[in-house]
Design a protein around this motif. Structure first.
Motif, PDB file in Angstrom:
ATOM      1  N   ASN A   1      -8.464  41.232  -0.355  1.00 24.79           N
ATOM      2  CA  ASN A   1      -9.216  41.788  -1.478  1.00 24.79           C
ATOM      3  C   ASN A   1     -10.573  42.365  -1.073  1.00 24.79           C
ATOM      4  OD1 ASN A   1      -7.352  41.215  -3.629  1.00 24.79           O
ATOM      5  ND2 ASN A   1      -7.868  39.054  -3.390  1.00 24.79           N
ATOM      6  N   TYR A   2     -10.828  42.476   0.247  1.00 24.38           N
ATOM      7  CA  TYR A   2     -12.077  43.069   0.698  1.00 24.38           C
ATOM      8  C   TYR A   2     -12.205  44.506   0.207  1.00 24.38           C
ATOM      9  CZ  TYR A   2     -13.105  39.477   4.312  1.00 24.38           C
ATOM     10  OH  TYR A   2     -13.415  38.332   4.999  1.00 24.38           O
ATOM     11  N   LYS A   3     -13.423  44.857  -0.184  1.00 26.05           N
ATOM     12  CA  LYS A   3     -13.783  46.248  -0.466  1.00 26.05           C
ATOM     13  C   LYS A   3     -15.053  46.539   0.317  1.00 26.05           C
ATOM     14  CE  LYS A   3     -11.786  46.360  -5.115  1.00 26.05           C
ATOM     15  NZ  LYS A   3     -12.055  46.544  -6.573  1.00 26.05           N
ATOM     16  N   TYR A   4     -14.919  47.254   1.422  1.00 26.15           N
ATOM     17  CA  TYR A   4     -16.055  47.490   2.304  1.00 26.15           C
ATOM     18  C   TYR A   4     -17.020  48.500   1.701  1.00 26.15           C
ATOM     19  CZ  TYR A   4     -14.295  44.800   6.240  1.00 26.15           C
ATOM     20  OH  TYR A   4     -13.888  43.773   7.049  1.00 26.15           O
ATOM     21  N   ALA A   5     -18.311  48.259   1.927  1.00 22.63           N
ATOM     22  CA  ALA A   5     -19.342  49.164   1.431  1.00 22.63           C
ATOM     23  C   ALA A   5     -20.544  49.104   2.361  1.00 22.63           C
ATOM     24  CB  ALA A   5     -19.762  48.777   0.013  1.00 22.63           C
ATOM     25  N   GLN A   6     -21.176  50.249   2.577  1.00 21.21           N
ATOM     26  CA  GLN A   6     -22.370  50.298   3.424  1.00 21.21           C
ATOM     27  C   GLN A   6     -23.582  49.751   2.681  1.00 21.21           C
ATOM     28  OE1 GLN A   6     -22.624  51.370   6.756  1.00 21.21           O
ATOM     29  NE2 GLN A   6     -24.653  50.447   6.580  1.00 21.21           N
ATOM     30  N   ALA A   7     -23.723  50.160   1.426  1.00 18.66           N
ATOM     31  CA  ALA A   7     -24.880  49.740   0.636  1.00 18.66           C
ATOM     32  C   ALA A   7     -24.652  48.344   0.054  1.00 18.66           C
ATOM     33  CB  ALA A   7     -25.139  50.730  -0.488  1.00 18.66           C
ATOM     34  N   ILE A   8     -25.703  47.562  -0.001  1.00 18.94           N
ATOM     35  CA  ILE A   8     -25.650  46.231  -0.600  1.00 18.94           C
ATOM     36  C   ILE A   8     -26.325  46.285  -1.962  1.00 18.94           C
ATOM     37  CG2 ILE A   8     -26.517  43.870  -0.438  1.00 18.94           C
ATOM     38  CD1 ILE A   8     -26.230  44.000   2.520  1.00 18.94           C
ATOM     39  N   THR A   9     -25.625  45.828  -2.972  1.00 18.64           N
ATOM     40  CA  THR A   9     -26.193  45.781  -4.312  1.00 18.64           C
ATOM     41  C   THR A   9     -26.805  44.410  -4.543  1.00 18.64           C
ATOM     42  OG1 THR A   9     -24.512  47.320  -5.125  1.00 18.64           O
ATOM     43  CG2 THR A   9     -25.728  46.047  -6.775  1.00 18.64           C
ATOM     44  N   GLN A  10     -28.109  44.390  -4.758  1.00 18.10           N
ATOM     45  CA  GLN A  10     -28.815  43.147  -5.016  1.00 18.10           C
ATOM     46  C   GLN A  10     -28.995  42.939  -6.516  1.00 18.10           C
ATOM     47  OE1 GLN A  10     -28.677  41.010  -2.438  1.00 18.10           O
ATOM     48  NE2 GLN A  10     -30.838  40.511  -2.679  1.00 18.10           N
ATOM     49  N   PRO A  11     -28.982  41.695  -6.975  1.00 16.80           N
ATOM     50  CA  PRO A  11     -29.219  41.445  -8.393  1.00 16.80           C
ATOM     51  C   PRO A  11     -30.622  41.908  -8.798  1.00 16.80           C
ATOM     52  CG  PRO A  11     -28.387  39.471  -7.294  1.00 16.80           C
ATOM     53  CD  PRO A  11     -28.744  40.452  -6.223  1.00 16.80           C
ATOM     54  N   SER A  12     -30.744  42.353 -10.027  1.00 15.65           N
ATOM     55  CA  SER A  12     -32.052  42.724 -10.555  1.00 15.65           C
ATOM     56  C   SER A  12     -32.850  41.463 -10.860  1.00 15.65           C
ATOM     57  CB  SER A  12     -31.883  43.544 -11.839  1.00 15.65           C
ATOM     58  OG  SER A  12     -31.319  42.725 -12.867  1.00 15.65           O
TER      59      SER A  12
END
Length: 493
Positions: free
Chosen positions: A422-433
């Motif tokens: 179920n991995y979905k690779y992404a370069q950007a990391i989304t941090q919580p607000s």
């Protein structure tokens, strides 16, 4: 432009193998499997290979007295090694172990020196035996010399680093590291560890959250805390403090036995492998080219090989799978995070400001302000038993843990593979607000109830195990062995 990635590895450390008990979980293949996985995934191309060598005596003396160094160096038979280990906690050695431990330390120091000289930025030392349980004259817990403590001391004593941080996310406490560095204000230690109100090894209340020195502890009182729970601790506490301190270097005691379905199964923690990648990326984003990992624990190959792979990707700034940040931190971890914020806020402006916002949220929701409870400590009896056994030189030296059954192996493998699929690779990391982070720590009746209900199963398990041993229904409990005790004639209870 990034500096080259540093990497340390030497197959001479594979000669550290227990010749008298094949059930040992800390096996040579741990290191080899990780190395082969990193090679297979092409993460060891275009990197800086650290020159391997043995640590010299003066380097070991930064943390260990000459008497214990020479005593371990003189162990020349398996029988002598096992007799030595009877007076130490959860320790095994062979005549090659001390040399392997010197190589582990030497590799860590050479990686540090390469970092200091700007030949490398981030790096990973795949070394063994591990080190974070060893302190002074007390090797223990699979550990001979304390690799990370010696490296930190070398950094401040020999190379002029002003502030060095150690992050330890191993399943077990950084007890050896703590006693090694706690009096040095130039070194900060952060340790996550299973605690269970003192019912888990080393059964000491020293490892609750209320430290009085340059240490910050996250004592885990429930099982199966996830990568989201750990990342919340980083976002709420660790990263603000490290940024305020403006650390020169981050050393990571990278033990992967808190990974999802390592050999402790549901008695363990539950950091999925890509969670380690996100921890590495968080640290690198704040302190680019200032993060060096040093291998500690991890005992199920599917777990630790995938975890080390994702951790390395994070250190190298590569894509890593997306992670979910839960809307609410589980109640037990929320208590630990809150405790740290309140306890450490007098020292750190960043935590004081964050506490003000969290307590303001409590007030706006019509809730009582968070107040830490008195520390519940349940480890008195088991600690007393443990100390008697160790001081009497009666430590069991074989078969501490049952080997995994084929059914357990299949279960762990399937659980880990399910995550990987179920991995979905992404370069950007989304941090919580900030708003999302505040909501994670709402301390209401639901959080309080969950805090207790999630902790109860593990408290019952460890209490029942101790009671079963005390009653004679259990032949051995870790180093405590009824057969050895009865033969010695000592009175335990």
């Amino acid at each position: 432009m990034r500096l080259p990635f540093g990497y340390a590895y030497d197959e001479r450390m594979l000669e550290h193998v227990c010749n008298y008990d094949p059930t040992m979980a800390e096996r040579p293949e741990r290191m080899k499997i990780i190395h082969e996985r990193l090679e297979k995934e092409r993460l060891l191309r275009n990197i800086y290979w650290v020159q391997s060598r043995e640590a010299v005596e003066d380097e070991l003396l930064l943390n260990h007295p000459i008497e214990i160094i020479r005593e371990m160096n003189a162990l020349d038979t398996d029988e002598a090694c096992e007799n030595f280990c009877k007076s130490h906690e959860i320790l095994w050695m062979n005549p090659k172990s001390e040399q392997a431990a010197r190589i582990a330390v030497g590799n860590c120091i050479e990686m540090l020196k390469a970092h200091h000289d700007k030949r490398v930025g981030n790096g990973f030392a795949v070394v063994r035996p591990p080190g974070h349980h060893a302190y002074g004259k007390s090797p223990m817990g699979y550990c001979v010399y304390n690799n990370v403590a010696i490296t930190a001391k070398y950094a401040v004593e020999k190379l002029g680093y002003k502030r060095v941080s150690i992050i330890d996310f191993d399943y077990h406490p950084a007890n050896g590291t703590y006693y090694s560095v706690k009096d040095d204000p130039r070194i900060m230690l952060v340790s996550f560890h299973s605690y269970h109100r003192g019912l888990f090894w080393p059964y000491s209340r020293d490892f609750d959250y209320n430290t009085k020195d340059n240490s910050m502890f996250f004592p885990l009182n429930c099982n199966m805390n996830t990568e989201s729970d750990y990342l919340a601790a980083f976002n709420h506490v660790i990263m603000p403090v490290l940024k305020e301190w403006d650390t020169d270097l981050v050393l990571v005691s990278a033990g992967f036995d808190a990974g999802y379905y390592d050999i402790m199964l549901t008695l363990g923690q539950a950091i999925k492998a890509h969670g380690y990648g996100h921890i590495a990326r968080l640290l690198d984003a704040a302190f680019p080219d200032r993060v060096l990992g040093i291998l500690e624990g991890g005992y199920f190959s599917e777990c630790y090989s995938e975890s080390a792979y994702q951790f390395t990707r994070g250190l190298q700034g590569l894509e890593i799978p997306e992670v979910t940040h839960d809307a609410r931190v589980n109640g037990s971890m929320a208590e630990v995070i809150w405790n740290n914020i309140v306890h450490h806020s007098p020292r750190w402006k960043s935590l004081q400001a964050w506490q003000d916002k969290l307590q303001g949220q409590q007030k706006s929701l019509g809730l009582e302000p968070y107040t830490p409870d008195n520390q519940l400590y349940l480890g008195h009896e088991v600690k007393e038993l443990w100390n008697k056994v160790v001081s009497s030189g009666l430590c069991r030296t074989r078969e501490w843990f049952p080997e995994m059954t084929p059914e357990s192996v299949d279960l762990c493998t399937s659980k880990i593979n399910e995550v990987k699929q179920n991995y979905k690779y992404a370069q950007a990391i989304t941090q919580p607000s900030e708003e999302q982070l505040l909501k994670q720590l709402v301390w209401d009746q639901k959080a309080m109830l969950e805090c207790h209900t999630k902790s109860l199963p593990s408290l019952e398990f460890w209490t029942d195990q101790y009671q079963a041993f005390k009653d004679g229904r259990l032949d051995h409990m870790m180093v405590c062995d009824w057969d050895l005790i009865r033969k010695s004639g000592i009175k335990l209870f």
